[in-house]
Design an enzyme around this catalytic site. Structure first.
Site, PDB file in Angstrom:
ATOM      1  CE1 TYR A 145       4.898  -3.032   1.942  1.00  0.00           C
ATOM      2  CE2 TYR A 145       5.983  -0.798   3.337  1.00  0.00           C
ATOM      3  CZ  TYR A 145       5.549  -1.265   2.211  1.00  0.00           C
ATOM      4  OH  TYR A 145       4.802   0.048   1.390  1.00  0.00           O
ATOM      5  CB  SER A 196       0.582   4.767  -0.590  1.00  0.00           C
ATOM      6  OG  SER A 196      -0.932   4.545  -0.708  1.00  0.00           O
ATOM      7  CD  GLU A 197       5.769   3.317   0.777  1.00  0.00           C
ATOM      8  OE1 GLU A 197       6.208   4.522   1.069  1.00  0.00           O
ATOM      9  OE2 GLU A 197       5.650   2.891   1.664  1.00  0.00           O
ATOM     10  CB  ALA A 198       5.314   6.034  -6.397  1.00  0.00           C
TER      11      ALA A 198
END
EC number: 3.2.2.22
Length: 312
Positions: A145, A196-198
């Site tokens: 990130y 991916s985070e969701a």
């Protein structure tokens, strides 16, 4: 168009290395989607990625690194028939690279520079199986990130707008385009990685649903969950009768401290656990949690009371 599961078969299965046999593709039409279709897409992705035999307190867990298939493909269909396919590690849903149709009949693949060895070869041959039509355009930076934020030119992901329309627009700026800047690519990747985070977090899925028809910036809780997924997964795995082994200090949507003592406090926000070895509890007695409920309320009150006094 309904989210579909496509199994890659035939010659591919014969030629591909063992680690990538039966790689599956989840298709999501970003250009003509609805909240319901988005939810179905995430359910399909979670079901494809999870280990069907692993759960802690009813929360599915991703498999270990030795499980096959090792990868999952996500084909994003944007407006004007433009497409991009993401390649994810199945055991943690990290985005390793992506491909797009290029120059009429070619497959162009892009791989983060922190992907190496056998994995790098796997990404190339999985995204673009036909060596005769394969074109490389590597991502000249890593997938962390902080690196992506730097390439976009922001200090924090909180400054990057998210949303379905943003994703659709970004697909159009990359797919089939001969030349684009690192900033444009990093903007796309920061938004695409939120898939991916969701999949990992129901809370993030619900943030997308709440803001489905508009762009939005991620709140402090979203960023904190993304950064503590491994810690949260381990805490839930190691919990005894629903009580975490030690208080878990997180952040709520306003940025205030959020002290979590029990699985049921964080469970509504979590959809998938990162793999943790060893056995865990699958259920617990909710009636036994009342003392911990009182303690959790006290912890959060005192934590935020301390912050209040620090402001004076």
């Amino acid at each position: 168009m309904k989210s579909m599961l496509v199994v890659t078969i035939s010659v591919w299965l014969i030629l591909a290395p063992t680690s990538t046999w039966a790689v599956n593709t989840i298709i999501y039409n970003v250009g003509s989607t609805t909240i319901s279709k988005y939810a179905t897409f995430l359910d399909d992705l979670r079901n494809e990625a999870k280990d069907p035999n692993l759960k802690c307190y009813g929360i599915p867990m991703l498999p270990n690194t030795n499980s096959n298939p090792k990868y999952v493909l996500v084909e994003l269909q944007g407006s004007n028939k433009k497409t991009i396919t993401l390649m994810l590690r199945r055991n943690n849903l990290y985005v390793m690279g992506y491909s797009d149709p290029f120059d009429t009949s070619k497959c162009r693949y892009h791989i983060f520079n922190d992907i190496s060895g056998t994995e790098r070869q796997d990404v190339e041959t999985t995204l673009c199986p036909n060596s005769n039509s394969r074109v490389s355009k590597n991502i000249n930076y890593d997938s962390r990130y902080p690196t992506l934020e730097s390439k976009v030119g922001v200090k924090s992901r909180s400054q990057v707008q998210l949303g379905i329309q943003i994703l659709d627009s970004d697909i159009g700026k990359i797919s089939g385009v001969t030349s684009f800047s690192e900033k444009t690519e990093a903007e796309f990747l920061l938004v695409a990685i939120q898939i991916s985070e969701a999949a990992r977090f129901k809370y993030i899925e619900n943030q997308v649903k709440t803001n489905f028809n508009r762009a939005f910036n991620p709140n402090p809780k979203v960023l904190n969950l993304e950064e503590t997924w491994g810690k949260i997964s381990t805490a839930i795995h190691d919990a005894k009768n629903g009580v975490l082994p030690k208080p878990l200090e997180l952040v709520d949507a306003s940025g205030a401290k959020w002290i979590v003592l029990r699985v049921d406090e964080i469970k509504p926000d979590v959809a998938l656990l990162n793999y943790v070895s060893g056995s865990c509890q699958t259920t617990y007695n909710q009636n036994a949690m009342f003392p911990q409920l009182i303690m959790s309320t006290y912890y959060n009150y005192m934590a935020n009371l301390g912050d209040l006094f620090e402001e004076f």
